[in-house]
Write an enzyme that holds these catalytic residues in place. Structure first.
Site, PDB file in Angstrom:
ATOM      1  N   ASP A  65       5.118  -3.785  -6.822  1.00 36.81           N
ATOM      2  CA  ASP A  65       4.079  -3.969  -7.856  1.00 36.81           C
ATOM      3  C   ASP A  65       3.223  -2.721  -7.997  1.00 36.81           C
ATOM      4  O   ASP A  65       3.067  -2.169  -9.086  1.00 36.81           O
ATOM      5  CB  ASP A  65       3.137  -5.125  -7.471  1.00 36.81           C
ATOM      6  CG  ASP A  65       3.701  -6.465  -7.825  1.00 36.81           C
ATOM      7  OD1 ASP A  65       4.933  -6.588  -7.879  1.00 36.81           O
ATOM      8  OD2 ASP A  65       2.905  -7.399  -8.042  1.00 36.81           O
ATOM      9  N   GLY A 122       2.821 -13.237 -11.845  1.00 33.53           N
ATOM     10  CA  GLY A 122       3.927 -12.321 -11.607  1.00 33.53           C
ATOM     11  C   GLY A 122       3.882 -11.042 -12.427  1.00 33.53           C
ATOM     12  O   GLY A 122       4.884 -10.387 -12.623  1.00 33.53           O
ATOM     13  N   ALA A 177      -3.050  -4.058 -10.625  1.00 33.26           N
ATOM     14  CA  ALA A 177      -3.639  -3.377 -11.790  1.00 33.26           C
ATOM     15  C   ALA A 177      -5.157  -3.281 -11.643  1.00 33.26           C
ATOM     16  O   ALA A 177      -5.771  -2.252 -11.969  1.00 33.26           O
ATOM     17  CB  ALA A 177      -3.271  -4.117 -13.072  1.00 33.26           C
TER      18      ALA A 177
HETATM   19  O1  PMV Z   1       4.732 -12.256  -8.215  1.00 29.30           O
HETATM   20  P1  PMV Z   1       4.695 -10.785  -8.268  1.00 29.30           P
HETATM   21  O2  PMV Z   1       4.783 -10.212  -9.605  1.00 29.30           O
HETATM   22  O3  PMV Z   1       3.577 -10.205  -7.468  1.00 29.30           O
HETATM   23  O4  PMV Z   1       6.063 -10.257  -7.628  1.00 29.30           O
HETATM   24  C1  PMV Z   1       6.375 -10.498  -6.311  1.00 29.30           C
HETATM   25  C2  PMV Z   1       7.694  -9.872  -6.019  1.00 29.30           C
HETATM   26  C3  PMV Z   1       8.281 -10.314  -4.696  1.00 29.30           C
HETATM   27  O5  PMV Z   1       9.512  -9.617  -4.561  1.00 29.30           O
HETATM   28  C4  PMV Z   1       8.563 -11.799  -4.703  1.00 29.30           C
HETATM   29  C5  PMV Z   1       7.380  -9.990  -3.519  1.00 29.30           C
HETATM   30  C6  PMV Z   1       7.240  -8.527  -3.254  1.00 29.30           C
HETATM   31  O6  PMV Z   1       6.307  -8.187  -2.522  1.00 29.30           O
HETATM   32  O7  PMV Z   1       8.051  -7.704  -3.712  1.00 29.30           O
END
Ligand code: PMV
Length: 313
Positions: A152, A105, A111
């Site tokens: 992200d 997450g 990155a």
């Molecule tokens: O798990 P991560 O840090 O890639 O975050 C995903 C965030 C979500 O809202 C669950 C999915 C998204 O695409 O925004």
């Protein structure tokens, strides 16, 4: 000769994950001390372009004509950049090394792509507006995650706290006063893609209830923005706590996340929640500087795999 060319930061979602996929706002911040680094080594003339992903068991991606057709994220990203710049693959190897934990997450995939693309720009002696770079990284995120919201790549490319709504220009968040976060890794790897698709199933099978949860998260993000911009951190902590409860109802928490969230609150954090896709990965907590040490020790004593702290400003 090796050149440490470019790097890209990790990210943390402060509020609004999952609901952001359904058009709700979300707030994310850069985590600048954890980074992916791209090192360039010139290769003999005619030897072509390759990428070594050091943290993926030194996986070597040769970016040649054949790689144009495969769905390898690093190869696809490279080709998109070569096409945009109107250049042929240079004779070089880019080695990617990261201290961002994978599948937890923190945006390790975005990155990696961002550092790679910045290194290619460095080789080509060209620059690109962040907006354009962000578009390519987003395309590659789709290979990694299926239907990512784009949060992200946005926070990682811009490396600034952002208020993000899918499909809109990201807004720079004005942080009234710097604040500290402690981040704890559960040590449990979890797939964001699976968590996102499970929430989608929940949404399809139980639209009314799921929509209410998503709407409530959206409202919390608006309140959270006001708290950050107005320097109301006790309130922000309470908002984070409520966000965690709603994420639990969306089925994306996990016993270890709940345990660490509870432990952080007991140890004096103003608020705590899971961050990112959930089911594993990381949790975050808002802390005043005087309790950073004790919150970190308590998280470690309760089974956190590793802990970090960072200042958001
Ligand atoms: O798990 P991560 O840090 O890639 O975050 C995903 C965030 C979500 O809202 C669950 C999915 C998204 O695409 O925004």
């Amino acid at each position: 000769m090796n050149i440490l060319a470019r790097s890209a930061c990790a990210k943390i979602i402060l509020l609004g994950e999952h609901a952001v996929v359904y058009g709700k706002p979300s707030i994310a911040v850069p985590f600048s001390t954890l980074r992916t680094f791209a090192t360039i080594a010139a290769s003999p003339v005619g030897s072509g372009f390759s990428i070594t992903a050091v943290d993926l068991d030194n996986q070597l991606t040769v970016v040649d004509q054949q790689s144009q057709t495969v769905e390898d994220p690093l190869a696809v990203a490279s080709w998109k950049m070569f096409e945009l710049l109107g250049i042929s693959p240079p004779d070089a190897n880019i080695s990617l090394h990261s201290n961002i934990p994978i599948a937890s997450g923190m945006g390790s995939g975005a990155a990696l792509t961002t550092a790679l693309l910045r290194a290619i720009l460095h080789i080509a002696d060209r620059t690109l507006p962040n907006e354009k770079l962000n578009e390519i990284v987003y395309e590659i995120e789709k290979i990694h995650h299926g239907t990512p919201s784009g949060i992200d790549n946005t926070v990682i490319v811009y490396e600034k706290p952002v208020y993000f709504v899918r499909g809109l220009e990201p807004e720079r968040l004005k942080v009234a006063h710097p604040f500290s976060l402690v981040i704890a890794d559960t040590g449990v790897s979890a797939s964001t893609k699976v968590a996102v698709s499970d929430v989608r199933k929940l949404y399809d099978n139980n639209r009314l209830v799921t929509q209410q949860l998503i709407d409530s998260i959206g409202e919390l993000v608006l309140e959270g923005r006001q708290a950050i911009e107005g320097n109301h951190f006790v309130e922000l902590g309470a908002i984070m706590n409520r966000n965690h409860e709603l994420l639990k109802e969306l089925t994306v928490s996990a016993p270890m996340l709940d345990k660490l969230v509870e432990c952080a609150r007991q140890a004096g954090a103003l608020g705590a929640k899971l961050t990112g896709g959930g089911r594993g990965g990381n949790m975050i907590c808002l802390v005043t500087p005087d309790v950073i040490g004790s919150v970190k020790s308590s998280l470690l004593a309760n089974g956190a795999y590793r802990v970090y702290d960072t200042i958001v400003q």
